[in-house]
Design a protein around this motif. Sequence first.
Motif, PDB file in Angstrom:
ATOM      1  N   ASN A  56       0.829  -1.223   0.000  1.00  0.00           N
ATOM      2  CA  ASN A  56       0.000   0.000   0.000  1.00  0.00           C
ATOM      3  C   ASN A  56       0.859   1.268   0.000  1.00  0.00           C
ATOM      4  N   VAL A  57       2.000   1.184   0.633  1.00  0.00           N
ATOM      5  CA  VAL A  57       2.922   2.330   0.653  1.00  0.00           C
ATOM      6  C   VAL A  57       3.578   2.442  -0.720  1.00  0.00           C
ATOM      7  N   TYR A  58       4.036   1.300  -1.204  1.00  0.00           N
ATOM      8  CA  TYR A  58       4.768   1.266  -2.482  1.00  0.00           C
ATOM      9  C   TYR A  58       3.917   1.795  -3.645  1.00  0.00           C
ATOM     10  N   GLN A  59       2.666   1.366  -3.701  1.00  0.00           N
ATOM     11  CA  GLN A  59       1.805   1.751  -4.830  1.00  0.00           C
ATOM     12  C   GLN A  59       1.572   3.258  -4.886  1.00  0.00           C
ATOM     13  N   ILE A  60       1.620   3.904  -3.744  1.00  0.00           N
ATOM     14  CA  ILE A  60       1.494   5.371  -3.747  1.00  0.00           C
ATOM     15  C   ILE A  60       2.858   5.989  -4.060  1.00  0.00           C
ATOM     16  N   HIS A  61       3.887   5.377  -3.510  1.00  0.00           N
ATOM     17  CA  HIS A  61       5.240   5.905  -3.701  1.00  0.00           C
ATOM     18  C   HIS A  61       5.632   5.935  -5.176  1.00  0.00           C
ATOM     19  N   ARG A  62       5.211   4.909  -5.926  1.00  0.00           N
ATOM     20  CA  ARG A  62       5.633   4.838  -7.331  1.00  0.00           C
ATOM     21  C   ARG A  62       5.044   5.956  -8.190  1.00  0.00           C
ATOM     22  N   GLN A 106      12.414   2.066 -10.493  1.00  0.00           N
ATOM     23  CA  GLN A 106      13.792   1.575 -10.445  1.00  0.00           C
ATOM     24  C   GLN A 106      14.451   1.965  -9.113  1.00  0.00           C
ATOM     25  N   GLU A 107      14.326   3.241  -8.780  1.00  0.00           N
ATOM     26  CA  GLU A 107      14.897   3.703  -7.510  1.00  0.00           C
ATOM     27  C   GLU A 107      14.216   3.030  -6.331  1.00  0.00           C
ATOM     28  N   LEU A 108      12.897   2.901  -6.458  1.00  0.00           N
ATOM     29  CA  LEU A 108      12.141   2.357  -5.326  1.00  0.00           C
ATOM     30  C   LEU A 108      12.487   0.898  -5.050  1.00  0.00           C
ATOM     31  N   GLU A 109      12.652   0.106  -6.125  1.00  0.00           N
ATOM     32  CA  GLU A 109      12.986  -1.316  -5.942  1.00  0.00           C
ATOM     33  C   GLU A 109      14.183  -1.433  -5.000  1.00  0.00           C
ATOM     34  N   GLN A 110      15.157  -0.594  -5.279  1.00  0.00           N
ATOM     35  CA  GLN A 110      16.388  -0.630  -4.505  1.00  0.00           C
ATOM     36  C   GLN A 110      16.158  -0.218  -3.050  1.00  0.00           C
ATOM     37  N   VAL A 111      15.513   0.934  -2.891  1.00  0.00           N
ATOM     38  CA  VAL A 111      15.273   1.449  -1.541  1.00  0.00           C
ATOM     39  C   VAL A 111      14.426   0.476  -0.712  1.00  0.00           C
ATOM     40  N   TYR A 112      13.385  -0.069  -1.340  1.00  0.00           N
ATOM     41  CA  TYR A 112      12.497  -0.965  -0.597  1.00  0.00           C
ATOM     42  C   TYR A 112      13.210  -2.280  -0.248  1.00  0.00           C
TER      43      TYR A 112
END
Length: 319
Positions: free
Chosen positions: A233-239, A245-251
């Motif tokens: 739920n956090v990720y889907q808003i974050h994207r 690409q950046e998010l995959e790494q951070v998450y």
Amino acid sequence: MTDAKPVLISGVKPTGDLHIGNYFGAMRQLVELSRGGKYRPFIFVADYHALNSMQDAQEMRRRTRELVTAYISVGLDPKEVVLFKQSDVPAHTELAWIFDTITTMPYLMRAHAFKDAEAKNKEISVGTFNYPMLMAADILLYDAAVVPVGADQKQHIEIARDTAEKFNRIFKTDIFKLPESFIMPEVAVVPGTDGAKMSKSYGNVIPLFAPRDELAKAVMSIVTDSSGERPENVYQIHRLVRSTQELEQVYAEHKGNYKMLKEMLIEDLNRYLAPMRAKYEELASDLGIVDEVLARGKREARAISEEKMEQVRRAIGVA
Ligand code: ADP
Ligand code: TRP
């Protein structure tokens, strides 16, 4: 009227309390389409449509102003777009009446909105039943070529096309141009803080113009499920505000550290939304700007639609 660019038109109901789901799901695309000079854009506040469900004068006034302010704040350029209120242009309701007279009840009874209401045993207003005729008038008055709408509105565009054809056939004319729908891609069904579709009716929204602390509160309330690989739920808003690409790494790096990921989301969202919020606050503090934009839109839309109405009146024999 002899502008070579195809006309784009869209109506937006002033039903208020805008959230980031409205922005990423509809407003952003509409603003993008209206920029760049590809089309001749008309965007209007569909207040007479909203009257079917919003029957409070103060609320109508407030939400209309909020909507116009919001659209300008997220990038709509009032110099490029004819931005107006439907109720400021009498041709819309006048033409809707004329369309009523050439349309049968069984035809309108096939409209999804009517069938849904019937299935739920709801008693709808005559205005709701007739909604597609007013919408056909909205579109056909301006010789619209493209009508960007959500997928749920596709049938209404088909009704507008049918109505244009029928009018042209009955009155042996070619006054009305057949519009095409432009279904705005569902780039994102933005999830709310509980993971269900973000909607003002579910109380799960992240408001579009809220100050940072409110934004933070909403983000902190996002429901996380500790069983998953990442807090979806956090990720889907974050994207929506940072590349995947950046998010995959951070998450991956901060797996399990939901607090940190949420804090990062607050920062990213705030950075993204702050300029729009600043513009919104600026416009909201100077009532004159919105009034002026609407006054200009009213003049331009009236002039164009009145020209069309003169042709219509001649075609049906009342002039
Ligand atoms: P709400 O569900 O909050 O009542 P509306 O029905 O007024 O929102 O929606 C106005 C526009 O915003 C519609 O075009 C709709 O598709 C879009 N929209 C609303 N919520 C979302 C969402 N969660 N994700 C994507 N688009 C949305
Ligand atoms: N019916 C549309 C909606 O609910 C709003 C609308 C009214 C509209 N008139 C229009 C959209 C004309 C496009 C063109 O979203």
